[in-house]
Design an enzyme around this catalytic site. Structure first.
Site, short mmCIF file in Angstrom:
data_model
loop_
_atom_site.label_atom_id
_atom_site.label_comp_id
_atom_site.label_asym_id
_atom_site.label_seq_id
_atom_site.Cartn_x
_atom_site.Cartn_y
_atom_site.Cartn_z
N CYS A 52 55.40 -21.97 43.14
CA CYS A 52 54.93 -22.59 41.91
C CYS A 52 55.91 -23.67 41.49
CB CYS A 52 54.88 -21.50 40.85
SG CYS A 52 54.76 -22.12 39.21
N GLY A 54 54.94 -19.76 35.68
CA GLY A 54 56.03 -20.50 36.32
C GLY A 54 57.02 -19.74 37.20
P1 5GP Z 1 55.00 -14.82 43.95
O1 5GP Z 1 54.77 -13.35 44.10
O2 5GP Z 1 54.72 -15.55 45.23
O3 5GP Z 1 56.34 -15.16 43.38
O4 5GP Z 1 53.96 -15.34 42.86
C1 5GP Z 1 52.57 -15.22 43.04
C2 5GP Z 1 51.87 -15.86 41.86
O5 5GP Z 1 52.17 -17.25 41.76
C3 5GP Z 1 50.35 -15.86 41.95
O6 5GP Z 1 49.79 -14.62 41.66
C4 5GP Z 1 49.99 -16.93 40.93
O7 5GP Z 1 49.98 -16.45 39.62
C5 5GP Z 1 51.13 -17.91 41.06
N1 5GP Z 1 50.73 -19.10 41.82
C6 5GP Z 1 50.12 -19.15 43.02
N2 5GP Z 1 49.94 -20.41 43.42
C7 5GP Z 1 50.42 -21.20 42.43
C8 5GP Z 1 50.50 -22.61 42.24
O8 5GP Z 1 50.11 -23.43 43.08
N3 5GP Z 1 51.05 -23.02 41.07
C9 5GP Z 1 51.50 -22.15 40.12
N4 5GP Z 1 51.98 -22.64 38.99
N5 5GP Z 1 51.47 -20.81 40.29
C10 5GP Z 1 50.93 -20.34 41.43
#
Ligand code: 5GP
Length: 347
Positions: free
Chosen positions: A186, A181
């Site tokens: 997300c 989360g």
């Molecule tokens: P960020 O670095 O952009 O904060 O987080 C990346 C991570 O977000 C990814 O590696 C994956 O675990 C998660 N993530 C990617 N797409 C989605 C999505 O559509 N839903 C959710 N719950 N998590 C996502």
């Protein structure tokens, strides 16, 4: 129903307290680490940052650029065997150490993994990725992949609690992916109410993994180089980034012009747009748990990488860690009610 009353922390709740040090400059700090693994064969040397297996950022072009900095790309799961072949034909052997194959837990994906690994046995990393790593089916799948690939480095997740980290390490995973989360695109916490503040998740999961000689990668929620430093400070062996790598020349996806500004479309892997693109729509039984955003185009990724590595190096000098490995031992977090001064923040 039960309430756990111990406060749990996210990156925004803490800062790292500076410490006296003999280091003179950031250039004295090494961000390279050497790892051996619980199950996999051999050593790995590199900068323990991973680029997320999202179809916009976990691309072959990204892998090629990031490998120059010894950064690992978990390549997204939507490339065909032919596309893998075309990519691997063009790269130097050193790049193999910085490329992971990603997959979910379907039989079809397992068969594709066997094909790719069969054709390119020099690949060392396998990333088994599901939104919810708490199912028995996922654990069984990790066992099956370990049995088939005894020497490979297996990354598996996502989970956020110690007992599940232990279960996955004992089932054959080397590096447990931690985060439910926190991601930039997300919406799980909004759609389901489920989640765990990322800093506490790292602290608890790293403790569980290290007790069994496993490792963790903190996945999601980093918004700036300071958050990456906090993740390492909390005990993450690796840090995975999606949003911070979005919008670069090496990314795939739609670029739009609005009011003379070049913008890049970035979206979650379980957003409507990703499910339309790869699965022909959102299945009836599930809600989309990701969103889509337009972000400014950012040019070559090398500039961003230098900036974020510079930030982490600087964090190390503030606490006197000559090596990234020492950062968590030298970290004291202070719980804060403020982060940066926003007076000149863009509105
Ligand atoms: P960020 O670095 O952009 O904060 O987080 C990346 C991570 O977000 C990814 O590696 C994956 O675990 C998660 N993530 C990617 N797409 C989605 C999505 O559509 N839903 C959710 N719950 N998590 C996502």
């Amino acid at each position: 129903m039960r309430i756990d009353t111990e406060p749990k922390l996210g990156f925004k709740d803490v800062l790292i307290r500076p410490k006296r040090s003999t280091l003179e400059s950031r250039s004295d700090v090494s961000l390279s680490r050497q790892f051996t693994f619980k199950h996999a064969e051999g050593e790995w040397n590199g900068v323990p940052i991973m680029i997320a297996n999202m179809d916009t950022v976990g691309t072959f072009r990204m892998a090629k650029s990031a490998a120059e900095f010894q950064i690992l790309t978990t390549v997204h799961k939507h490339y065909s065997l032919q596309e893998w072949g075309a990519f691997l034909k063009k790269i130097e052997p050193a790049v193999y150490d910085y490329v992971a194959i990603s997959l979910g837990i379907s039989n079809k994906e397992f068969a594709k993994l066997e094909e790719i690994m069969g054709s390119f046995p020099q690949l060392r990393f396998i990333c088994i990725d599901v939104a919810n790593g708490y199912t028995e089916r996922f654990v069984e799948f990790v066992r099956k992949v370990r049995a088939s690939f005894p020497t490979k480095i297996i990354i598996a997740g996502n989970v956020v609690t110690g007992e599940m980290v232990e279960e996955l390490v004992l089932s054959g995973a080397d590096i447990i992916k931690v985060g439910i989360g926190p991601g930039s695109v997300c919406t799980t916490r909004i759609k389901t109410g489920v989640g765990y503040p990322q800093l506490s998740a790292i602290i608890e999961c790293a403790d569980a993994a290290h007790g069994l000689k496993g490792q963790v990668v903190s996945d999601g929620g980093c918004t700036c180089p300071g958050d990456i430093a906090k993740a390492f400070g909390a005990g993450a062996d690796f840090v995975m980034l999606g949003g911070m790598f979005a919008g670069h020349d090496e990314c795939d996806g739609e670029v739009v012009e609005q009011a003379g500004q070049k913008l890049f479309r970035f979206y979650g892997m379980s957003s409507d747009i990703a499910m339309e693109r790869h699965n022909g729509g959102v299945a009836d039984y599930r809600a989309s748990e990701g969103k889509s955003v337009l972000i400014p185009y950012r040019g070559p990724v090398s500039n961003t990488i230098k900036d974020l590595l510079g930030g982490v190096r600087s964090a190390c000098t503030y606490v006197g860690a000559a090596k990234l490995k020492e950062l968590s031992k030298r970290t004291t977090f202070i719980i804060v009610g403020e982060q940066e001064n926003r007076i000149f923040a863009e509105k």
